[in-house]
Design a protein around this motif. Sequence first.
Motif, PDB file in Angstrom:
ATOM      1  N   ILE A 119       0.867  -1.173   0.000  1.00  0.00           N
ATOM      2  CA  ILE A 119       0.000   0.000   0.000  1.00  0.00           C
ATOM      3  C   ILE A 119       0.908   1.229   0.000  1.00  0.00           C
ATOM      4  CG2 ILE A 119      -1.668   1.336   1.338  1.00  0.00           C
ATOM      5  CD1 ILE A 119      -2.769  -1.307   2.371  1.00  0.00           C
ATOM      6  N   ASP A 120       0.742   2.095  -0.989  1.00  0.00           N
ATOM      7  CA  ASP A 120       1.575   3.286  -1.119  1.00  0.00           C
ATOM      8  C   ASP A 120       0.904   4.451  -0.412  1.00  0.00           C
ATOM      9  OD1 ASP A 120       3.049   1.616  -2.646  1.00  0.00           O
ATOM     10  OD2 ASP A 120       2.642   2.592  -4.565  1.00  0.00           O
ATOM     11  N   ILE A 121       1.608   5.038   0.561  1.00  0.00           N
ATOM     12  CA  ILE A 121       1.096   6.157   1.349  1.00  0.00           C
ATOM     13  C   ILE A 121       1.980   7.376   1.115  1.00  0.00           C
ATOM     14  CG2 ILE A 121       0.614   7.018   3.672  1.00  0.00           C
ATOM     15  CD1 ILE A 121       0.083   4.182   4.544  1.00  0.00           C
ATOM     16  N   ARG A 122       1.366   8.476   0.707  1.00  0.00           N
ATOM     17  CA  ARG A 122       2.085   9.742   0.518  1.00  0.00           C
ATOM     18  C   ARG A 122       1.920  10.588   1.780  1.00  0.00           C
ATOM     19  NH1 ARG A 122       5.836  11.073  -3.136  1.00  0.00           N
ATOM     20  NH2 ARG A 122       4.503  10.170  -4.771  1.00  0.00           N
ATOM     21  N   LYS A 123       3.024  10.821   2.499  1.00  0.00           N
ATOM     22  CA  LYS A 123       2.979  11.602   3.730  1.00  0.00           C
ATOM     23  C   LYS A 123       2.724  13.081   3.418  1.00  0.00           C
ATOM     24  CE  LYS A 123       6.133  10.598   6.781  1.00  0.00           C
ATOM     25  NZ  LYS A 123       7.470  10.346   7.387  1.00  0.00           N
ATOM     26  N   PRO A 124       2.186  13.848   4.372  1.00  0.00           N
ATOM     27  CA  PRO A 124       1.925  15.271   4.124  1.00  0.00           C
ATOM     28  C   PRO A 124       3.171  16.051   3.744  1.00  0.00           C
ATOM     29  CG  PRO A 124       0.754  14.540   6.089  1.00  0.00           C
ATOM     30  CD  PRO A 124       1.646  13.413   5.683  1.00  0.00           C
ATOM     31  N   THR A 125       4.346  15.557   4.163  1.00  0.00           N
ATOM     32  CA  THR A 125       5.597  16.241   3.835  1.00  0.00           C
ATOM     33  C   THR A 125       6.179  15.785   2.505  1.00  0.00           C
ATOM     34  OG1 THR A 125       6.692  14.585   5.263  1.00  0.00           O
ATOM     35  CG2 THR A 125       6.254  16.756   6.199  1.00  0.00           C
ATOM     36  N   LYS A 148     -11.440  23.128  26.447  1.00  0.00           N
ATOM     37  CA  LYS A 148     -11.319  22.654  25.056  1.00  0.00           C
ATOM     38  C   LYS A 148     -12.470  23.224  24.233  1.00  0.00           C
ATOM     39  CE  LYS A 148      -8.950  18.263  25.961  1.00  0.00           C
ATOM     40  NZ  LYS A 148      -7.684  18.663  25.306  1.00  0.00           N
ATOM     41  N   ALA A 149     -12.126  23.839  23.128  1.00  0.00           N
ATOM     42  CA  ALA A 149     -13.131  24.274  22.159  1.00  0.00           C
ATOM     43  C   ALA A 149     -13.228  23.186  21.097  1.00  0.00           C
ATOM     44  CB  ALA A 149     -12.724  25.600  21.539  1.00  0.00           C
ATOM     45  N   ARG A 150     -14.406  22.587  20.966  1.00  0.00           N
ATOM     46  CA  ARG A 150     -14.579  21.445  20.066  1.00  0.00           C
ATOM     47  C   ARG A 150     -15.635  21.757  19.010  1.00  0.00           C
ATOM     48  NH1 ARG A 150     -15.108  16.363  24.191  1.00  0.00           N
ATOM     49  NH2 ARG A 150     -17.197  17.270  24.367  1.00  0.00           N
ATOM     50  N   PHE A 151     -15.268  21.469  17.765  1.00  0.00           N
ATOM     51  CA  PHE A 151     -16.208  21.672  16.650  1.00  0.00           C
ATOM     52  C   PHE A 151     -15.827  20.735  15.517  1.00  0.00           C
ATOM     53  CE2 PHE A 151     -12.664  24.549  16.325  1.00  0.00           C
ATOM     54  CZ  PHE A 151     -12.299  24.535  15.001  1.00  0.00           C
ATOM     55  N   TRP A 152     -16.773  20.516  14.594  1.00  0.00           N
ATOM     56  CA  TRP A 152     -16.590  19.568  13.495  1.00  0.00           C
ATOM     57  C   TRP A 152     -16.397  20.315  12.179  1.00  0.00           C
ATOM     58  CZ3 TRP A 152     -16.683  14.166  14.102  1.00  0.00           C
ATOM     59  CH2 TRP A 152     -17.031  13.720  15.384  1.00  0.00           C
ATOM     60  N   VAL A 153     -15.523  19.748  11.315  1.00  0.00           N
ATOM     61  CA  VAL A 153     -15.270  20.340   9.994  1.00  0.00           C
ATOM     62  C   VAL A 153     -15.368  19.237   8.940  1.00  0.00           C
ATOM     63  CG1 VAL A 153     -13.797  22.185  10.869  1.00  0.00           C
ATOM     64  CG2 VAL A 153     -12.775  19.996  10.209  1.00  0.00           C
ATOM     65  N   THR A 154     -15.693  19.642   7.712  1.00  0.00           N
ATOM     66  CA  THR A 154     -15.648  18.680   6.601  1.00  0.00           C
ATOM     67  C   THR A 154     -14.195  18.318   6.332  1.00  0.00           C
ATOM     68  OG1 THR A 154     -15.595  20.510   5.013  1.00  0.00           O
ATOM     69  CG2 THR A 154     -17.744  19.571   5.555  1.00  0.00           C
ATOM     70  N   TYR A 155     -13.978  17.054   5.945  1.00  0.00           N
ATOM     71  CA  TYR A 155     -12.595  16.572   5.841  1.00  0.00           C
ATOM     72  C   TYR A 155     -12.444  15.666   4.640  1.00  0.00           C
ATOM     73  CZ  TYR A 155      -8.113  14.602   7.309  1.00  0.00           C
ATOM     74  OH  TYR A 155      -6.800  14.220   7.372  1.00  0.00           O
ATOM     75  N   SER A 156     -11.559  16.072   3.743  1.00  0.00           N
ATOM     76  CA  SER A 156     -11.149  15.208   2.640  1.00  0.00           C
ATOM     77  C   SER A 156      -9.639  15.212   2.476  1.00  0.00           C
ATOM     78  CB  SER A 156     -11.811  15.651   1.325  1.00  0.00           C
ATOM     79  OG  SER A 156     -11.443  16.982   1.010  1.00  0.00           O
ATOM     80  N   ARG A 157      -9.020  16.323   2.895  1.00  0.00           N
ATOM     81  CA  ARG A 157      -7.564  16.444   2.871  1.00  0.00           C
ATOM     82  C   ARG A 157      -7.087  16.987   4.211  1.00  0.00           C
ATOM     83  NH1 ARG A 157      -6.426  20.559  -1.645  1.00  0.00           N
ATOM     84  NH2 ARG A 157      -8.048  21.610  -0.432  1.00  0.00           N
ATOM     85  N   GLN A 158      -5.810  16.777   4.501  1.00  0.00           N
ATOM     86  CA  GLN A 158      -5.264  17.251   5.770  1.00  0.00           C
ATOM     87  C   GLN A 158      -5.285  18.763   5.869  1.00  0.00           C
ATOM     88  OE1 GLN A 158      -4.746  15.703   8.360  1.00  0.00           O
ATOM     89  NE2 GLN A 158      -3.415  16.952   9.645  1.00  0.00           N
ATOM     90  N   VAL A 159      -5.198  19.452   4.736  1.00  0.00           N
ATOM     91  CA  VAL A 159      -5.223  20.908   4.759  1.00  0.00           C
ATOM     92  C   VAL A 159      -6.564  21.440   5.252  1.00  0.00           C
ATOM     93  CG1 VAL A 159      -6.011  21.147   2.363  1.00  0.00           C
ATOM     94  CG2 VAL A 159      -4.635  22.967   3.401  1.00  0.00           C
ATOM     95  N   ASP A 160      -7.643  20.678   5.076  1.00  0.00           N
ATOM     96  CA  ASP A 160      -8.948  21.085   5.594  1.00  0.00           C
ATOM     97  C   ASP A 160      -8.908  21.197   7.122  1.00  0.00           C
ATOM     98  OD1 ASP A 160      -9.863  20.975   2.991  1.00  0.00           O
ATOM     99  OD2 ASP A 160     -10.621  18.929   3.185  1.00  0.00           O
ATOM    100  N   TYR A 161      -8.267  20.239   7.746  1.00  0.00           N
ATOM    101  CA  TYR A 161      -8.165  20.198   9.206  1.00  0.00           C
ATOM    102  C   TYR A 161      -7.237  21.302   9.717  1.00  0.00           C
ATOM    103  CZ  TYR A 161      -7.000  18.334  13.845  1.00  0.00           C
ATOM    104  OH  TYR A 161      -6.790  18.179  15.188  1.00  0.00           O
ATOM    105  N   VAL A 162      -6.066  21.424   9.088  1.00  0.00           N
ATOM    106  CA  VAL A 162      -5.065  22.389   9.549  1.00  0.00           C
ATOM    107  C   VAL A 162      -5.553  23.825   9.374  1.00  0.00           C
ATOM    108  CG1 VAL A 162      -2.722  23.242   9.175  1.00  0.00           C
ATOM    109  CG2 VAL A 162      -3.179  20.790   9.079  1.00  0.00           C
TER     110      VAL A 162
END
Length: 308
Positions: free
Chosen positions: A153-159, A236-250
């Motif tokens: 399984i080929d995994i491309r790291k964020p870096t 802790k401030a907690r909320f939900w976001v849409t996620y498809s890529r790591q940049v969405d979270y960051v």
Amino acid sequence: MNDINKALSLLLSKLEDWGEHLILMLPNLFVALILLIVTFYVARVIRDGLDKVIVRFSHSPALNNLISTLIYLALLMVGFFFVLSVLQLDKVVVSILAGVGIIGLALGFAFQDIAANFISGVIIAVQKPFGVGDMIETNDYFGIIERVTLRTIDIRKPTGELVKLPNKMVFENPVTNFSVNGIRRIDLDVGVSYGEDLERVQQIVIEALQDVKNRVKTRDIEAMYDAFGDSSINFKARFWVTYSRQVDYVSAKSDAIIKIKKAFDQNDIMIPFPIRTLDFGIKGGEKLNEHLESLQAQLKNGRGLGEN
């Protein structure tokens, strides 16, 4: 001379027997050749038909190719055994099967890891716990899946680095799939001064996070206090976001920090700095200013002694 004649006559006799046997086997050879051609043709037709049918049930190209190839080889093997039977070579069939069994056993011991990766790849392809494009974490590796084969399984790291993980490692260890639900929760640690109105802080934080990037509007924003810190009350401030890529979270987390800081500045809410105590080696009961005056006097006396 007689020995040579005997050898020649024996050879001619053998050739004559073989020729007679060949003539008798000509019909069988013709039938065997026709059967072999038909076997290849039928196996190819069936494989092409299966390729079109399997795609409807499986979306894994590697698994689809494996299934069609195995069926194709099985059909060729059956046809080959029929050809040997027509040629009256049944003993050869038994010998081949025995040889295949021994070779398979030897290869199984020699290539245990390869076989384990292959079997793990088949199971992963059938169960489909993740797919190309999913963001996963496994075996201390975090990244997006670029390719899934029956071996790795080929995994491309964020870096940017590409990691090829053997299927056996992925199959035998926990896998976290961040993309499976399409949303992800952000837990942001914040601290406020002990002198603040905590309920007011809660309300300000919730209002500030209403328009955070990619926030899921159907999920409530939470601000929950969880600890008395050394210099602040932490929550802790907690909320939900849409996620498809790591940049969405960051990017959403960064936007939330900016909005909370601006809201705190506008409402004069203090985020305290850590408090540190400096130890000057002063004995208990002695005041700091008296200690400094004593040190200054000692320095002056020392300077005067040096001048004399």
